[in-house]
Scaffold this active site. Sequence first.
Site, PDB file in Angstrom:
ATOM      1  N   ASP A 162      62.361  -7.248 -19.812  1.00 52.82           N
ATOM      2  CA  ASP A 162      61.962  -7.924 -21.046  1.00 52.82           C
ATOM      3  C   ASP A 162      61.047  -9.077 -20.632  1.00 52.82           C
ATOM      4  O   ASP A 162      61.406  -9.883 -19.772  1.00 52.82           O
ATOM      5  CB  ASP A 162      63.221  -8.459 -21.739  1.00 52.82           C
ATOM      6  CG  ASP A 162      62.999  -8.778 -23.206  1.00 52.82           C
ATOM      7  OD1 ASP A 162      61.857  -9.066 -23.605  1.00 52.82           O
ATOM      8  OD2 ASP A 162      64.006  -8.772 -23.958  1.00 52.82           O
ATOM      9  N   HIS A 165      69.764  -7.713 -29.654  1.00 53.85           N
ATOM     10  CA  HIS A 165      70.388  -9.031 -29.474  1.00 53.85           C
ATOM     11  C   HIS A 165      70.051 -10.006 -30.593  1.00 53.85           C
ATOM     12  O   HIS A 165      70.533 -11.133 -30.592  1.00 53.85           O
ATOM     13  CB  HIS A 165      69.933  -9.608 -28.131  1.00 53.85           C
ATOM     14  CG  HIS A 165      68.451  -9.854 -28.104  1.00 53.85           C
ATOM     15  ND1 HIS A 165      67.531  -8.821 -28.155  1.00 53.85           N
ATOM     16  CD2 HIS A 165      67.736 -11.001 -28.085  1.00 53.85           C
ATOM     17  CE1 HIS A 165      66.324  -9.337 -28.148  1.00 53.85           C
ATOM     18  NE2 HIS A 165      66.400 -10.644 -28.110  1.00 53.85           N
ATOM     19  N   ASP A 166      69.176  -9.609 -31.507  1.00 54.16           N
ATOM     20  CA  ASP A 166      68.801 -10.478 -32.624  1.00 54.16           C
ATOM     21  C   ASP A 166      69.445 -10.038 -33.935  1.00 54.16           C
ATOM     22  O   ASP A 166      69.275 -10.712 -34.958  1.00 54.16           O
ATOM     23  CB  ASP A 166      67.274 -10.460 -32.831  1.00 54.16           C
ATOM     24  CG  ASP A 166      66.506 -11.020 -31.647  1.00 54.16           C
ATOM     25  OD1 ASP A 166      67.023 -11.931 -30.972  1.00 54.16           O
ATOM     26  OD2 ASP A 166      65.372 -10.548 -31.399  1.00 54.16           O
ATOM     27  N   ASP A 216      58.038  -8.988 -25.602  1.00 57.29           N
ATOM     28  CA  ASP A 216      58.575  -9.822 -26.677  1.00 57.29           C
ATOM     29  C   ASP A 216      57.467 -10.249 -27.647  1.00 57.29           C
ATOM     30  O   ASP A 216      56.376 -10.635 -27.213  1.00 57.29           O
ATOM     31  CB  ASP A 216      59.191 -11.058 -26.012  1.00 57.29           C
ATOM     32  CG  ASP A 216      60.004 -11.920 -26.947  1.00 57.29           C
ATOM     33  OD1 ASP A 216      61.076 -11.476 -27.369  1.00 57.29           O
ATOM     34  OD2 ASP A 216      59.559 -13.048 -27.240  1.00 57.29           O
ATOM     35  N   GLU A 254      57.562  -5.348 -29.033  1.00 62.54           N
ATOM     36  CA  GLU A 254      58.281  -5.814 -30.227  1.00 62.54           C
ATOM     37  C   GLU A 254      57.216  -6.133 -31.272  1.00 62.54           C
ATOM     38  O   GLU A 254      56.463  -7.089 -31.124  1.00 62.54           O
ATOM     39  CB  GLU A 254      59.117  -7.054 -29.912  1.00 62.54           C
ATOM     40  CG  GLU A 254      59.975  -7.462 -31.105  1.00 62.54           C
ATOM     41  CD  GLU A 254      60.606  -8.843 -30.972  1.00 62.54           C
ATOM     42  OE1 GLU A 254      61.593  -9.109 -31.676  1.00 62.54           O
ATOM     43  OE2 GLU A 254      60.109  -9.675 -30.178  1.00 62.54           O
TER      44      GLU A 254
HETATM   45  C1  GLC Z   1      61.966 -12.138 -29.926  1.00 66.20           C
HETATM   46  C2  GLC Z   1      63.295 -12.058 -29.230  1.00 66.20           C
HETATM   47  C3  GLC Z   1      64.158 -13.196 -29.706  1.00 66.20           C
HETATM   48  C4  GLC Z   1      63.486 -14.489 -29.361  1.00 66.20           C
HETATM   49  C5  GLC Z   1      62.054 -14.546 -29.898  1.00 66.20           C
HETATM   50  C6  GLC Z   1      61.275 -15.630 -29.231  1.00 66.20           C
HETATM   51  O1  GLC Z   1      62.069 -11.915 -31.286  1.00 66.20           O
HETATM   52  O2  GLC Z   1      63.859 -10.799 -29.416  1.00 66.20           O
HETATM   53  O3  GLC Z   1      65.446 -13.145 -29.158  1.00 66.20           O
HETATM   54  O4  GLC Z   1      64.200 -15.574 -29.882  1.00 66.20           O
HETATM   55  O5  GLC Z   1      61.348 -13.355 -29.656  1.00 66.20           O
HETATM   56  O6  GLC Z   1      61.031 -15.310 -27.891  1.00 66.20           O
END
Ligand code: GLC
Length: 546
Positions: free
Chosen positions: A98, A316-317, A200, A242
């Site tokens: 990641d 995880h979110d 990310d 993402e």
């Molecule tokens: C993404 C991650 C999240 C994080 C954000 C900022 O959405 O999945 O956990 O807080 O980016 O890096």
Amino acid sequence: MQQYWWQSTVVYQVYPRSFNDTNRDGIGDLPGIIEKLDYLQELGIGAIWLSPVYQSPNEDNGYDISDYQAVMAEFGDMADLERLIAEAKQRGIRIIMDLVVNHTSDEHGWFVEARQSKANPYRDYYVWADPAADGGVPNQLQSTFSGSAWQYDDTSQQYYLHLFSQKQPDLNWQNPQMRQAIYDMMNFWIDKGIGGFRLDVIDLIGKQPAQGITGNGPELHHYLQEMNQATFGNRDLLTVGETWGATPAIAKLYSAPERHELSMVFQFEHVGLDEQPGKSKWDLQALRISELKRVFAKWQTELGDQGWNSLFWNNHDLPRIISRWGNDGQYRVKSGKMLAILLHMLKGTPYIYQGEEIGMTNRVVHDISEVADVESRRMYAERLANGYSPADILHSINVKGRDNARTPMQWDATEQAGFTTGQPWLAVNPNYATINVAAALVDPDSLFYTYQKLIRLRQNNPIMVWGSFELLATAESVFAYKRRYQNETWLVVNNFSNEPQQIDLPAEKVETVIIQNDETELTSLANLQLTPWQSFVVKVAESDDN
Ligand code: GLC
Ligand code: CA
């Protein structure tokens, strides 16, 4: 379409902090992941998405990186990470790192330099702006973690941009030296033998803050093509972006093979369906199954062969799916199996988030002091100031907060769920005595074995990877579809509710039952009464004209 290994594999996401602690400090670590590789091999996954393990002050649990080429001390050291990569490889598992390149930590050396002065050579690695005429913030851009996205910096009397916490300053992708430094760093990791990257919030790197543009900026795909060429292009790696706000058309820009950007998108359209349109993730509404069907069907059909999608309920979110859209009481296991079957029978690369395979559920908190996540804590403070009641805010956090996914992995029924013999950094879910890996492994009917079977089916049945998709017209709470591939047809039927539901498919001749989550005999599908949360996949005989 050319075929790649990552189209027929299943990815498992590990959130290291909450996975397995081996040195009693209450924080999961790399040796802890290595210890559980045999378990993951038994599950059958082909890759691990490893949430960030780089050096970080942990404002956002590693999504704020202070050194891209060092390992977070709490997790271990570089030797541990190299051992993880090697040991995983021996078990046929690749490590997908990641990587956060939209922003760094404010403690990253680049930012420490950049904030020294306007003339510093690293200044332009980040996004700076003068105060507005009235001395206030440059514009109205908001941080995902509440409040303005601009933070005033006394030394140079300018603001810097942070689309997340003020300890996560945004990198300036318009700077070619910065981009090259990122590519060099990515090559450092590729040379270590990793299996790819999860990028990310990659949709944000093309931002044009002065114009108020954050996601899907004009230079986004140009940067990704440049990145591909400079790093993972021609390396046979899995790269997943993402990509918030992606439509099927945008997903094709990211993932059509001939564009040489990423392997696949990780998009969230279905995830937003229980949120009030145009409001935040905290403003809830009931999920309409018809909407879920519409969104899944759209992605299944519109992406065609011109791009590749991820399939997921959790990460995880996000809150735990069984608590969110299943039933975490009486039908916990059965609804979990239904959700697993529904998702894994679709086209795309499935992702399993740690604990999903044993049916972990949300954890209820009663006070903000029990909440660790920066996003929830900031939202709490902001809404409290805006007059919401604590009970209201805690309700939103219990339904949608990110800690729901981050409670420690439940390995067994011993104290602290076998996650640690110390004090865990976040409290374990009290239901660990019944919901845990040890219990799942000794129960042939457990959710674990449904996931294991779905992964094996995918490996052995190209229809799951390549088949076409057709949504069937059914009752609102029934989600039924067909996959077809080379004269084979599979029918997938799911009862998405606590109530019995009726289907009537008299023309379908069942040849074989592929998988199901109860004992119902499936010889005829005429006037079949589905049990609550029932799910099955059958191979059916189809004449050419039906
Ligand atoms: C993404 C991650 C999240 C994080 C954000 C900022 O959405 O999945 O956990 O807080 O980016 O890096
Ligand atoms: Ca530890």
